[in-house]
Design a protein around this motif. Structure first.
Motif, PDB file in Angstrom:
ATOM      1  N   ILE A   9      32.495  -4.551  24.659  1.00  8.36           N
ATOM      2  CA  ILE A   9      31.173  -5.388  24.573  1.00  8.36           C
ATOM      3  C   ILE A   9      31.599  -6.823  24.359  1.00  8.36           C
ATOM      4  O   ILE A   9      32.270  -7.133  23.350  1.00  8.36           O
ATOM      5  N   GLU A  28      21.016  -5.902  16.622  1.00  5.93           N
ATOM      6  CA  GLU A  28      21.054  -5.643  17.842  1.00  5.93           C
ATOM      7  C   GLU A  28      22.441  -5.267  18.311  1.00  5.93           C
ATOM      8  O   GLU A  28      22.500  -4.382  19.172  1.00  5.93           O
ATOM      9  N   LEU A  29      23.370  -5.681  17.813  1.00  4.60           N
ATOM     10  CA  LEU A  29      24.902  -5.490  17.880  1.00  4.60           C
ATOM     11  C   LEU A  29      25.134  -3.975  17.983  1.00  4.60           C
ATOM     12  O   LEU A  29      25.792  -3.218  18.639  1.00  4.60           O
ATOM     13  N   LYS A  80      25.813 -15.244  21.502  1.00  3.36           N
ATOM     14  CA  LYS A  80      25.650 -15.823  20.240  1.00  3.36           C
ATOM     15  C   LYS A  80      24.620 -16.770  20.289  1.00  3.36           C
ATOM     16  O   LYS A  80      24.675 -17.689  21.202  1.00  3.36           O
ATOM     17  N   ILE A 109      34.554  -4.731  20.407  1.00  2.00           N
ATOM     18  CA  ILE A 109      33.727  -6.092  20.567  1.00  2.00           C
ATOM     19  C   ILE A 109      34.487  -7.028  20.548  1.00  2.00           C
ATOM     20  O   ILE A 109      35.587  -7.427  19.893  1.00  2.00           O
ATOM     21  N   ARG A 163      23.311  -1.780  20.430  1.00  2.87           N
ATOM     22  CA  ARG A 163      23.937  -1.789  21.668  1.00  2.87           C
ATOM     23  C   ARG A 163      25.448  -0.801  21.478  1.00  2.87           C
ATOM     24  O   ARG A 163      25.857  -0.132  22.590  1.00  2.87           O
ATOM     25  N   GLU A 174      29.824  -8.612  11.426  1.00  3.60           N
ATOM     26  CA  GLU A 174      29.653  -7.643  12.278  1.00  3.60           C
ATOM     27  C   GLU A 174      30.077  -6.229  11.740  1.00  3.60           C
ATOM     28  O   GLU A 174      29.696  -5.232  11.869  1.00  3.60           O
ATOM     29  N   MET A 181      26.993 -10.074  25.259  1.00  2.00           N
ATOM     30  CA  MET A 181      25.968 -10.844  24.589  1.00  2.00           C
ATOM     31  C   MET A 181      26.306 -12.145  24.009  1.00  2.00           C
ATOM     32  O   MET A 181      27.293 -12.522  23.953  1.00  2.00           O
ATOM     33  N   VAL A 186      31.149 -10.911  23.686  1.00  7.56           N
ATOM     34  CA  VAL A 186      30.357 -11.628  22.933  1.00  7.56           C
ATOM     35  C   VAL A 186      30.902 -13.094  23.194  1.00  7.56           C
ATOM     36  O   VAL A 186      32.284 -13.290  23.070  1.00  7.56           O
TER      37      VAL A 186
END
Length: 229
Positions: free
Chosen positions: A76, A107-108, A101, A50, A111, A17, A99, A78
């Motif tokens: 965000i 895509e992350l 997994k 995140i 966003r 990430e 989101m 996850v």
């Protein structure tokens, strides 16, 4: 450069990430434990977080709840959990997105950009705030032209408001009546500077606890007035 905090205990995922986000121009920090991530989130400045749901020491739900009590930055969340109840709970605690997994790193990034653009628009739209002066229980809202004394709103005429505001903006400075008259009534005005004395008296009646012993607007005999702080 926008700064992002990743709170993720799976180092491979966190590193992936980070790589994608750094390639997109973001500065990224990683915390692999919930307690460390929470401390960073609360005590350092980030533009977005995140947040993994399952973390050692402190879980993502608790981190989200505590961060949202202090800050309004995008979060965000996850998780490998696909249950709607977890998504509902996370969003209910203040997460901006959820989101599941596995997901595409691109895509992350998309966003992240979308949430940061939205947040920056919101911050920008509210960036213009009222011009406020607060001194020892007196609050002057210059933008709305309103005044509160110890929490109670008082009504002032236009010149009373202008005179009090001018003195409060120049604390501890002594002004003669002539100087105040020129400043508030402008130099072209024709009138008796005794009007300053009258207005000071009216202002004191509204802001002073004891007009005989004023705590705010002090008379300097033979000279004029000053606003004490």
């Amino acid at each position: 450069m926008s700064k992002i905090l990743i709170i993720e205990d799976e180092e491979a995922i966190a590193d992936l990430e980070r790589d994608y986000l750094e390639l997109s121009g973001f500065e990224v920090e990683i915390a692999n434990r919930g307690d460390v991530g929470l401390e960073k989130a609360l005590n350092e400045d980030y533009d977005l977080i995140i947040l993994d749901l399952m973390l050692p020491e402190v879980d993502g739900f608790d981190i989200c709840r505590q961060v949202r009590q202090e800050k309004n930055i995008p979060i965000i969340m996850v998780s490998a959990k696909k249950d709607d109840i977890d998504k509902i709970r996370g969003l209910g605690l203040g997460a901006d997105d959820y989101m599941t997994k596995p997901f595409s790193p691109s895509e992350l990034v998309a966003r992240v950009k979308a949430h940061m653009e939205r947040y920056n628009r919101l911050v920008g739209s509210s960036a213009v705030k009222n011009d406020i002066i607060e001194i020892r229980g007196i609050k002057i809202d210059k933008t709305a032209r309103r005044i509160w004394v110890n929490g109670e709103e008082k009504t002032f005429t236009t010149k009373e408001f202008d005179l009090l505001t001018f003195l409060a903006e120049n604390p501890n400075r002594v002004f003669t009546k002539a100087e105040l008259f020129r400043q508030i009534w402008d130099m072209e005005s024709v009138g008796d500077i005794a009007t300053v004395t009258v207005h000071i008296k009216k202002i004191r009646e509204k802001i002073e606890f004891n007009t005989a012993k004023p705590q705010y607007i002090e008379t300097i005999w033979g000279v004029g007035y000053r606003f004490k702080v």
